[in-house]
Design a protein around this motif. Sequence first.
Motif, PDB file in Angstrom:
ATOM      1  N   GLY A 139      -2.730 -14.178   2.439  1.00 13.52           N
ATOM      2  CA  GLY A 139      -1.707 -14.292   3.609  1.00 13.52           C
ATOM      3  C   GLY A 139      -1.306 -13.832   5.519  1.00 13.52           C
ATOM      4  N   LEU A 140      -1.588 -12.768   4.496  1.00 14.31           N
ATOM      5  CA  LEU A 140      -1.463 -11.327   6.234  1.00 14.31           C
ATOM      6  C   LEU A 140      -2.482 -10.857   7.445  1.00 14.31           C
ATOM      7  N   LEU A 141      -4.339 -12.236   6.075  1.00 18.04           N
ATOM      8  CA  LEU A 141      -4.654 -12.030   7.043  1.00 18.04           C
ATOM      9  C   LEU A 141      -4.968 -13.057   7.325  1.00 18.04           C
ATOM     10  N   LEU A 142      -4.619 -14.468   7.494  1.00 19.47           N
ATOM     11  CA  LEU A 142      -4.796 -15.423   8.298  1.00 19.47           C
ATOM     12  C   LEU A 142      -3.435 -15.801   9.199  1.00 19.47           C
ATOM     13  N   ALA A 143      -2.281 -14.484   9.061  1.00 18.53           N
ATOM     14  CA  ALA A 143      -1.338 -14.435   9.885  1.00 18.53           C
ATOM     15  C   ALA A 143      -1.353 -14.317  11.210  1.00 18.53           C
ATOM     16  N   THR A 144      -2.638 -13.180  10.799  1.00 14.82           N
ATOM     17  CA  THR A 144      -3.550 -12.248  11.998  1.00 14.82           C
ATOM     18  C   THR A 144      -3.941 -13.083  13.501  1.00 14.82           C
ATOM     19  N   GLY A 145      -4.361 -14.725  12.493  1.00 12.69           N
ATOM     20  CA  GLY A 145      -4.805 -16.010  13.547  1.00 12.69           C
ATOM     21  C   GLY A 145      -3.444 -16.763  14.007  1.00 12.69           C
ATOM     22  N   ILE A 146      -2.316 -15.833  14.064  1.00 11.49           N
ATOM     23  CA  ILE A 146      -1.284 -16.775  14.357  1.00 11.49           C
ATOM     24  C   ILE A 146      -0.236 -16.010  15.034  1.00 11.49           C
ATOM     25  N   VAL A 455       1.387 -19.839   5.062  1.00 13.38           N
ATOM     26  CA  VAL A 455       1.445 -18.099   5.046  1.00 13.38           C
ATOM     27  C   VAL A 455       2.583 -17.813   4.006  1.00 13.38           C
ATOM     28  N   GLN A 456       3.585 -18.051   4.448  1.00 13.74           N
ATOM     29  CA  GLN A 456       5.049 -17.863   3.900  1.00 13.74           C
ATOM     30  C   GLN A 456       4.566 -18.222   2.408  1.00 13.74           C
ATOM     31  N   GLY A 457       3.719 -18.877   2.358  1.00 16.91           N
ATOM     32  CA  GLY A 457       4.340 -19.288   0.841  1.00 16.91           C
ATOM     33  C   GLY A 457       3.202 -18.193  -0.108  1.00 16.91           C
ATOM     34  N   LEU A 458       1.824 -18.106   0.426  1.00 20.75           N
ATOM     35  CA  LEU A 458       0.733 -17.246   0.165  1.00 20.75           C
ATOM     36  C   LEU A 458       1.827 -15.607  -0.209  1.00 20.75           C
ATOM     37  N   ILE A 459       1.890 -15.725   0.708  1.00 21.95           N
ATOM     38  CA  ILE A 459       3.226 -14.198   0.613  1.00 21.95           C
ATOM     39  C   ILE A 459       3.460 -14.574  -0.393  1.00 21.95           C
ATOM     40  N   GLY A 460       4.821 -14.770  -0.500  1.00 20.48           N
ATOM     41  CA  GLY A 460       6.214 -15.401  -1.435  1.00 20.48           C
ATOM     42  C   GLY A 460       6.800 -13.892  -1.891  1.00 20.48           C
ATOM     43  N   HIS A 461       7.367 -14.018  -2.675  1.00 19.29           N
ATOM     44  CA  HIS A 461       7.756 -12.528  -2.528  1.00 19.29           C
ATOM     45  C   HIS A 461       7.297 -10.782  -2.954  1.00 19.29           C
ATOM     46  N   PHE A 462       6.083 -11.227  -2.951  1.00 17.98           N
ATOM     47  CA  PHE A 462       5.149  -9.653  -3.079  1.00 17.98           C
ATOM     48  C   PHE A 462       5.514  -8.508  -1.766  1.00 17.98           C
ATOM     49  N   ARG A 463       5.399  -7.842  -2.523  1.00 21.28           N
ATOM     50  CA  ARG A 463       6.132  -6.397  -2.521  1.00 21.28           C
ATOM     51  C   ARG A 463       4.811  -5.733  -2.766  1.00 21.28           C
ATOM     52  N   GLU A 464       4.182  -4.629  -2.177  1.00 24.19           N
ATOM     53  CA  GLU A 464       3.989  -4.068  -2.657  1.00 24.19           C
ATOM     54  C   GLU A 464       4.236  -2.737  -3.471  1.00 24.19           C
ATOM     55  N   GLU A 465       4.064  -2.031  -4.390  1.00 21.59           N
ATOM     56  CA  GLU A 465       5.017  -1.234  -4.999  1.00 21.59           C
ATOM     57  C   GLU A 465       4.351   0.099  -4.461  1.00 21.59           C
ATOM     58  N   ARG A 466       5.652   0.705  -3.591  1.00 23.85           N
ATOM     59  CA  ARG A 466       5.361   2.221  -3.514  1.00 23.85           C
ATOM     60  C   ARG A 466       6.078   3.747  -4.278  1.00 23.85           C
ATOM     61  N   LYS A 467       5.067   4.991  -4.310  1.00 24.65           N
ATOM     62  CA  LYS A 467       6.072   5.687  -5.397  1.00 24.65           C
ATOM     63  C   LYS A 467       7.166   6.417  -3.818  1.00 24.65           C
ATOM     64  N   SER A 468       8.091   6.415  -4.423  1.00 22.31           N
ATOM     65  CA  SER A 468       9.229   6.723  -4.109  1.00 22.31           C
ATOM     66  C   SER A 468       9.258   8.368  -3.488  1.00 22.31           C
ATOM     67  N   LYS A 469       9.853   9.142  -1.979  1.00 24.77           N
ATOM     68  CA  LYS A 469       9.379  10.517  -2.205  1.00 24.77           C
ATOM     69  C   LYS A 469      10.482  11.300  -2.713  1.00 24.77           C
ATOM     70  N   VAL A 470       9.728  12.226  -3.400  1.00 24.39           N
ATOM     71  CA  VAL A 470      10.907  12.929  -4.312  1.00 24.39           C
ATOM     72  C   VAL A 470      11.371  14.723  -3.539  1.00 24.39           C
ATOM     73  N   ILE A 471      12.504  14.317  -2.606  1.00 32.02           N
ATOM     74  CA  ILE A 471      13.263  15.442  -2.123  1.00 32.02           C
ATOM     75  C   ILE A 471      13.733  16.683  -2.722  1.00 32.02           C
ATOM     76  N   TYR A 472      13.158  17.440  -2.546  1.00 30.75           N
ATOM     77  CA  TYR A 472      13.835  18.854  -2.627  1.00 30.75           C
ATOM     78  C   TYR A 472      14.352  20.055  -2.105  1.00 30.75           C
ATOM     79  N   PHE A 473      15.504  20.375  -2.680  1.00 29.45           N
ATOM     80  CA  PHE A 473      16.978  21.563  -1.961  1.00 29.45           C
ATOM     81  C   PHE A 473      16.147  22.828  -2.204  1.00 29.45           C
ATOM     82  N   ILE A 474      16.849  23.503  -1.538  1.00 31.73           N
ATOM     83  CA  ILE A 474      16.935  24.513  -1.734  1.00 31.73           C
ATOM     84  C   ILE A 474      17.869  25.518  -1.243  1.00 31.73           C
TER      85      ILE A 474
END
Length: 477
Positions: A139-146, A455-474
Amino acid sequence: MELLQGKDVLYDSDISVGYSSQVDSEIDIEGIVNNFNQPLNNRPWINVDANGYVRPHQIQPFTEPTGMARRLPIDATPLDYFELLITNPQTDITLISLLVEETNRYANNLLRQQQAHQPNSRISNWTRTNEDEMKAFLGLLLATGIVKKPTLESYWNESNKTWLINTPGFTNVMRRNRFQNILQFLHCNNNENAVPHGQEGYDPIHKITPVLNLLNETLSHHYRLGRDVTVDESLVGFKGRNHLVQYMPAKKSHRWGPKFFLLAESDTGYVHQLRLYAGKSQNQRNPQGVTFDIVVDLLQPHFNKYHHVTLDNFFCSPSLCHHLYQNGMFCTGTVRVFRKGMPPSFRNIQIAKGEVTVRQQGPLMAVALQNASNSRGVERELPNVAVVYNSKMGGVDLSDQHISYYSPEIRSVKMWKKVLMNLLSRVIANSYILYTQVRMLHKKMSRLEFTVSVVQGLIGHFREERKSKVIYFISNI
């Protein structure tokens, strides 16, 4: 389309008729019609009066069903039409599942061979892909043609300085590194099954062959061609180094790249069959010529249905026209005057502007003409055969026009990847043709709206899973 002039000749085995010796004959038409025992190619060419010509045989009517072989429901989405043409009706194997399997296989084999890669490199983070992610990737690949941008990286550019051309949708769906990972490992076939060069069974287009086989099956299964069809060439834009790259200066959109031979419907541009040029065959050349084989291969499933095929002078020849006629198919095309079997008198013929000279051989008529225009640039009345050629020759050109609007232009040194992108664009173009034939649609989409919906149908509700950032405080509190 402008007719070829000078010593190019128009052939027609549909609109008219007529009989090959070394010289043209002055035998009258009545005597020739009574001598049908001779093979068509051995009958002499005779002079014919184009104005008073009477066809001595009957044109068989075309009665085959046309259009979609199976109608989809009225509420079918553009994605349904697209998926219909990428799913093998016999095995249910889809283009998506094929790409997922071979991409994972190629990535695993390559990473196993390159175990010494840098730990922080992009490929070190590779994980297996799946069908949902592959759909989103396409879907993203075909979107580059639009949405046209100068570089692939610019689709993920979110700098505040370039807010005017930002495309946040790409970032929301998939990270740039992940997209480039899939693009790098993208594959259609198992390299381990490839026959080495020089051995029997070697296939120069091995990497794209499964996709070609799949689409040739689906495109022909779901659509029945109308009476008028075209066989012609089409180039895929590519200037990389590959022995299959052709140079065709007459082509307007692309002049360098691998070459397709296509069978398309003249009126709609629907591509029914595709053959990718794989270089000169190592087998003995057909006595009738390579182009003879190409046309017959594409048209053979449609023999004895009385289709009418239009050809240009790269393919057309007297022997081909006779062969098609004997197999229940009519033909019109321009032809090179020095082709074997042409009327000898045509080789040095002098034709004044606006004049027409006609020769006949059995059910075949050869017409030599010179275009003429008046002072206002309006062409004089053309023979019926020329009108038919001009109106029916543009099927493949029409298909090329359809895919030119929103075709993705990802740079790659891999020729087969450019071919794959071209094939995806043709599937969308064919899908839109199927969609427009549904008469009871509440609202018909434009080509742009249809492509965006796919394009929208191919992508659908897909969202890449991403590791959440861990923030440390001192703190010293």
